[in-house]
Design an enzyme around this catalytic site. Structure first.
Site, PDB file in Angstrom:
ATOM      1  N   GLY A  12       8.335  84.237  54.958  1.00  0.00           N
ATOM      2  CA  GLY A  12       7.667  83.268  55.816  1.00  0.00           C
ATOM      3  C   GLY A  12       7.025  82.089  55.111  1.00  0.00           C
ATOM      4  CG  ASN A  14      11.023  77.428  54.744  1.00  0.00           C
ATOM      5  OD1 ASN A  14      11.044  76.220  54.547  1.00  0.00           O
ATOM      6  ND2 ASN A  14      11.694  78.279  54.021  1.00  0.00           N
ATOM      7  CG  ASN A 108      19.307  77.325  59.705  1.00  0.00           C
ATOM      8  OD1 ASN A 108      18.474  78.212  59.577  1.00  0.00           O
ATOM      9  ND2 ASN A 108      20.362  77.198  58.905  1.00  0.00           N
ATOM     10  CG  HIS A 110      21.953  76.160  54.209  1.00  0.00           C
ATOM     11  ND1 HIS A 110      22.241  77.499  54.326  1.00  0.00           N
ATOM     12  CD2 HIS A 110      22.695  75.697  53.178  1.00  0.00           C
ATOM     13  CE1 HIS A 110      23.137  77.831  53.401  1.00  0.00           C
ATOM     14  NE2 HIS A 110      23.429  76.760  52.688  1.00  0.00           N
ATOM     15  N   GLY A 149      28.957  77.054  65.034  1.00  0.00           N
ATOM     16  CA  GLY A 149      29.453  77.374  63.689  1.00  0.00           C
ATOM     17  C   GLY A 149      28.349  77.928  62.805  1.00  0.00           C
ATOM     18  CB  VAL A 150      28.227  79.727  59.670  1.00  0.00           C
ATOM     19  CG1 VAL A 150      27.168  80.197  58.668  1.00  0.00           C
ATOM     20  CG2 VAL A 150      28.673  80.891  60.547  1.00  0.00           C
TER      21      VAL A 150
END
Ligand code: GRF
Length: 198
Positions: A12, A14, A108, A110, A149-150
């Site tokens: 956690g 972030n 998200n 990444h 998608g990823v």
């Protein structure tokens, strides 16, 4: 006020960066309504609880099937009337029904400069191992919208980080978090909360 839900699976840091940015005013016009994890042991849940934020654990292991987990995750998420869902190290595949219902409202973080070192199998330390193996001199982090998608949705923000001689995956991961992730994820939330995304 942008109603934000954060989905987590691990330590956690972030999430903590988001909470600190709200406290400091770096994020304006957003409130964290809930933190949801698939992992009962996620320290991110403790970070939420210590701030009086609703912390919920929905473990796939507690459901008869993935479909039942997916339905429960969407139903629980819907309870908070969220404007934005933030995946902060959430290691569960987002159900297609949720992506459709929250189209362009899920983001998200990444830990690479997409399109490098992303997609199936690229998560956590594996991302940094691949960057070191390839010998890149720059890596970094990306905030993007989530689609079917990823790691493939429209990119919102990126920040580059130098790879230094002697870096191990762990050292590089920490630098990418400190110098990139913890900066661009709060910045992206502030942009969305204040209508500044392109
Ligand atoms: C971060 O490295 C992030 O890039 C990746 O998962 C990790 C989450 O770390 N998606 P934390 O739980 O926020 O500390």
């Amino acid at each position: 006020m942008l109603r934000v839900g954060v989905m987590v699976s691990g330590g956690g840091t972030n999430l903590q960066a988001i909470l600190d940015a709200i406290d400091s005013g770096a994020i304006r016009g957003a409130s964290i309504e809930a933190v949801i994890s698939n992992n009962p042991g996620a320290y991110a849940l403790e970070r939420a609880k210590s701030r009086g934020i609703e912390a919920v654990c929905l473990s796939p292991k507690s459901f008869e099937s993935r479909e039942q987990f997916n339905e429960a995750l969407l139903a629980k998420t819907d309870e908070y009337n969220l404007d934005l869902i933030v995946l902060a190290g959430f290691l569960v595949t987002i159900p297609e029904a949720m992506i459709q219902k929250y189209r362009n409202r899920i983001i998200n973080i990444h830990p690479s400069l997409i399109p490098s070192f992303c997609g199936v199998g690229y998560y956590g330390l594996k991302v940094h191992e691949a960057a070191l193996k390839r010998g890149v001199k720059l890596t970094g982090a990306t905030v993007h919208y989530v689609d079917e998608g990823v790691d493939s949705g429209p990119i919102i923000l990126q920040k580059a980080v130098e790879v230094l001689p002697g870096d191990t995956p762990e050292i590089l991961q920490r630098r990418v978090m400190e110098e990139a992730e913890w900066k661009i994820l709060p910045e992206a939330i502030d942009m969305i909360a204040n209508g500044r995304t392109v």
